[in-house]
Write an enzyme that holds these catalytic residues in place. Structure first.
Site, PDB file in Angstrom:
ATOM      1  N   GLY A  49      42.802  43.668  45.388  1.00  0.00           N
ATOM      2  CA  GLY A  49      42.402  45.056  45.637  1.00  0.00           C
ATOM      3  C   GLY A  49      40.899  45.182  45.620  1.00  0.00           C
ATOM      4  N   CYS A  76      43.874  37.337  42.653  1.00  0.00           N
ATOM      5  CA  CYS A  76      42.530  37.886  42.787  1.00  0.00           C
ATOM      6  C   CYS A  76      42.329  39.068  41.839  1.00  0.00           C
ATOM      7  CB  CYS A  76      42.270  38.256  44.253  1.00  0.00           C
ATOM      8  SG  CYS A  76      40.541  38.487  44.596  1.00  0.00           S
ATOM      9  N   TYR A  77      42.269  40.298  42.332  1.00  0.00           N
ATOM     10  CA  TYR A  77      42.139  41.446  41.426  1.00  0.00           C
ATOM     11  C   TYR A  77      43.285  41.443  40.407  1.00  0.00           C
ATOM     12  CZ  TYR A  77      41.983  46.252  39.725  1.00  0.00           C
ATOM     13  OH  TYR A  77      41.927  47.365  38.916  1.00  0.00           O
ATOM     14  N   HIS A 160      43.555  33.422  47.252  1.00  0.00           N
ATOM     15  CA  HIS A 160      44.656  34.113  47.939  1.00  0.00           C
ATOM     16  C   HIS A 160      45.638  33.109  48.552  1.00  0.00           C
ATOM     17  CE1 HIS A 160      43.119  38.230  47.758  1.00  0.00           C
ATOM     18  NE2 HIS A 160      41.925  37.655  47.778  1.00  0.00           N
ATOM     19  N   GLU A 162      48.407  33.786  49.822  1.00  0.00           N
ATOM     20  CA  GLU A 162      49.160  34.418  50.918  1.00  0.00           C
ATOM     21  C   GLU A 162      48.489  34.252  52.281  1.00  0.00           C
ATOM     22  OE1 GLU A 162      47.455  35.829  48.562  1.00  0.00           O
ATOM     23  OE2 GLU A 162      46.663  37.803  49.065  1.00  0.00           O
ATOM     24  N   ASP A 216      62.208  48.155  68.653  1.00  0.00           N
ATOM     25  CA  ASP A 216      62.859  48.745  67.486  1.00  0.00           C
ATOM     26  C   ASP A 216      63.954  49.740  67.862  1.00  0.00           C
ATOM     27  OD1 ASP A 216      60.886  47.257  66.315  1.00  0.00           O
ATOM     28  OD2 ASP A 216      59.549  48.958  66.022  1.00  0.00           O
ATOM     29  N   LYS A 353      58.633  43.547  61.378  1.00  0.00           N
ATOM     30  CA  LYS A 353      58.862  43.333  62.813  1.00  0.00           C
ATOM     31  C   LYS A 353      59.528  41.976  63.099  1.00  0.00           C
ATOM     32  CE  LYS A 353      57.784  45.101  66.930  1.00  0.00           C
ATOM     33  NZ  LYS A 353      57.807  46.541  67.231  1.00  0.00           N
TER      34      LYS A 353
END
Ligand code: XMP
Length: 497
Positions: A49, A76-77, A160, A162, A216, A353
Site C-alpha cells: 500500500g 511490502c507495506y 512483491h 505477486e 461477459d 476475466k
C-alpha cells in the site's frame, strides 16, 4: 479460502489472481475487516500500500489477526504493518528501493525449492530498522537486511512475489498457500459453475438480460439458457457505436444454441443525441443515459436484470476510502435496475476475466467470441476524437476491421490484451496517384496488460505496422495517414477519451 486484506496497493488484485491460478479461492477484503469474518480463512495475506505505518491514521489490520492461529503473510507495506504492530521499528529509508534486487534466502518452508539466490522485485520507501521480539530474518538483499521475516506462521516479505519480475514469486506464494496454510485446490470451473447456478436460481419469475456483444454478457446468456431456460429474455441495443459485425456474430451464435436475441436498432437515436458534442465526458454521459432510456422503453417486462459484473468491478468499492479521482466515468448498465425496479442477478460476480474465459471454453462458446478483447460501454464514440457522425463511424469501423482481421490472420490477436483503431479528425496532406489528398488520421493502439489498470504498448514484429498501415490507407476512403500509439498507462490511458 485465502483472504487478502487490501491496503491500497495497485497489485492487490494481482495477488488474488495468482492464488486463484493455483485453484484456491482468494477474496479481497477491506484492511480493517473484523476477525469474526476472517476466522474461517486458511491464510491471510496483507497487501502492499502507499501509506507509511508510522503516520497518523495509517491503515492497520485488527490486531486479533495475529492471534487467530491462521498463517499470515505480509507483503511490502503488509510486512511493515506486522513489524510496527508487534513492537518493531519501521523508519523512512534514505532512498526509495525500486526495481530488481538479489534475494538471499535462509532455509524455510516458504522458500521450498527456490535457489539460494534469486531475483525479486522491490518497491518501497520505508524500511524495517528493528525486528519485533520473536521474529527472525529469513532472507535479505543488499539494501534490506530484513527482506523476509517470520515468527511461527506469521511471515513478511519486503518484496512483491505477486509481480512477474520476481523470478520465483509464484512458487513462494504456492509454498505459502499449500505448505504453510495447507489450503486445498477446490476453486475450479465446476465450482464456479455451481456458484453461477446458485446466483441465477434467484430468478423466481422472469429476467431480462442486456447483451453488449462482449464476452461477459454472452457467457451470462449461455449460463441462463443452461440453468434457467425460458425464464429470461435477452436484448441487444444496437447503439450504432459497435464495431463491424460485432453484434451480428454474437446474435448468430446465440441463435444456433437456441437463444433468440431481441435486437433493438437505436443507432439513429444515439447519433442524434451525440450530434455536435465534442467533450469526452459529455459523450460518455449521453451514451449511458440514452442506453437506459432505450432499454426502459423497448424491453418487455421482468423482475430481474441479469448483468455480467465481474469480481474486479465489485472490489473497486471495497478498497480503502481515499480521494480517488474520476478519470473516466465508466458506464455499463448502471442506473437501469433502480429506474426499472429490477433486482440484479450477477452470475459472474465471483470471477476474474480469465476465469470467465475458462468457463466460456467449458461451455463450448467459440474462441472467436470468448477470446475477444475488451470493448468499452460507450463504444466507438470514445474512439472518434471530438464529434461523432455517421461518416466518421463508417471510416473508423472499416479501419478497425482491417486492423483486427490482420492481427487475427498473423496470429497476433491473442498475444495482445486490447487492440483497436482511433479516428483523429485532423486532416493532413498526402498524395495518391497524381492528386493531392487532405484526409483524416487513423491511430492504432495495441497494449499488453494484466487487468487494464496498467498497460504497455505491444511490440509488433517487423513489417506488420507498415503492412496494416498501407492496407488501411489503400482501402479506406477518407484516410491518408496511419500512426501507432506508443504510450504506456500510466501516464496515458488505454482509450483515447
Ligand atoms: P482506460 O482507457 O481507462 O481503459 O485506460 C481501461 C479499460 O477499460 C475499458 N473502458 C471501459 N469499459 N465501460 C467499460 O465497460 C467504459 O465506459 C469504459 N471506458 C474504458 C477500456 O476499453 C480498457 O479496456
Amino acid at each position: 479460502m485465502i483472504y487478502i486484506l487490501d491496503f491500497g496497493s495497485q497489485y492487490t488484485k494481482l495477488i488474488a489472481r495468482r492464488i486463484r491460478e493455483m485453484g484456491v479461492k482468494a477474496d479481497i477484503l477491506p484492511f480493517n475487516t473484523d476477525c469474526r469474518r476472517l476466522k474461517k480463512a486458511k491464510g491471510i495475506i496483507l497487501s502492499g500500500g502507499p501509506s507509511s505505518v508510522y503516520e497518523k491514521d495509517a491503515p492497520l489490520p485488527n490486531k486479533c489477526i495475529y492471534h487467530l492461529n491462521i498463517p499470515v503473510l505480509g507483503l511490502c507495506y503488509g510486512l511493515q504493518a506486522i513489524v510496527h504492530m508487534n513492537g518493531g521499528v519501521v523508519g523512512k529509508g534514505t532512498e526509495r528501493e525500486y526495481g530488481p534486487a538479489m534475494f538471499k534466502k535462509v532455509r524455510d518452508p516458504l522458500f521450498y525449492r527456490i535457489p539460494d539466490v534469486s531475483r525479486v522485485w522491490m518497491s518501497h520507501g520505508d524500511r524495517v530498522e528493528n525486528l519485533p521480539e520473536g521474529f527472525v530474518p529469513i532472507g535479505s538483499t543488499k539494501s534490506s537486511p530484513y527482506a523476509a521475516i517470520k515468527r511461527g506462521k506469521i511471515y513478511g516479505l519486503q518484496f512483491h512475489p505477486e509481480v512477474s519480475h520476481t523470478e520465483f514469486g509464484q512458487k513462494i506464494l504456492q509454498n505459502f498457500v499449500f505448505r504453510i496454510c495447507a489450503a486445498e485446490k477446490d476453486w475450479d470451473v465446476e465450482e464456479q459453475l455451481k456458484e453461477a447456478k446458485r446466483e441465477l436460481k434467484r430468478v423466481k419469475t422472469h429476467a431480462i438480460l442486456a447483451l453488449s456483444g462482449g464476452v461477459d454478457s454472452t457467457v451470462c446468456a449461455v449460463l441462463a439458457r443452461k440453468f434457467i431456460p425460458g425464464k429470461f429474455t435477452p436484448y441487444l441495443v444496437d447503439t450504432g457505436l459497435l464495431r463491424k459485425d460485432e453484434a451480428k456474430e454474437v446474435v448468430e451464435y446465440l441463435n444456433t444454441i437456441g437463444v433468440k436475441v431481441n435486437v433493438i436498432d437505436a443507432s439513429d437515436e444515439f447519433l442524434r443525441a451525440l450530434k455536435g458534442v465534442k467533450d469526452p465526458e459529455k459523450k460518455r454521459k449521453i451514451v449511458g443515459k440514452k442506453f437506459i432510456e432505450v432499454f426502459e422503453r423497448e424491453t418487455g417486462k421482468g423482475d430481474y436484470l441479469i448483468q455480467g459484473t465481474l469480481y474486479p468491478d465489485r472490489i473497486e468499492s471495497a478498497q480503502i476510502p481515499g480521494p480517488s479521482q474520476v478519470i473516466k466515468s465508466h458506464h455499463n448498465v448502471g442506473g437501469l435496475p433502480e429506474r426499472m425496479n429490477l433486482e440484479v442477478v450477477e452470475p459472474l460476480k465471483e470471477l476474474f476475466k480469465d476465469e470467465v474465459r475458462r468457463i466460456a471454453r467449458a461451455l463450448k462458446i467459440p474462441e472467436r467470441i470468448y477470446g475477444r478483447h475488451p470493448f468499452p460501454g460507450p463504444g466507438l464514440s470514445v474512439r472518434i476524437i471530438g464529434e461523432v457522425n455517421r461518416r466518421r463511424l463508417d471510416i473508423l469501423r472499416e479501419a478497425d476491421y482491417i486492423y483486427i482481421n490482420m492481427l487475427r490472420e498473423e496470429g497476433l490477436y491473442n498475444r495482445i490484451w486490447q487492440a483497436f483503431a482511433v479516428l483523429v479528425p485532423v486532416r493532413t496532406v498526402g498524395v495518391m496517384g497524381d492528386f493531392r489528398t487532405y484526409e483524416y488520421l487513423i491511430a492504432l493502439r495495441a497494449v499488453v496488460s494484466e487487468d487494464g489498470m496498467t498497460a504497455e504498448p505491444f511490440e509488433f514484429p517487423h513489417g506488420f505496422l507498415q503492412r496494416v498501415g498501407s492496407e488501411i490507407i489503400n482501402r479506406v476512403r477518407g484516410v491518408n495517414r496511419v500512426v501507432y500509439d506508443v504510450s504506456s498507462k500510466p501516464p496515458s490511458t488505454i482509450e483515447w477519451e
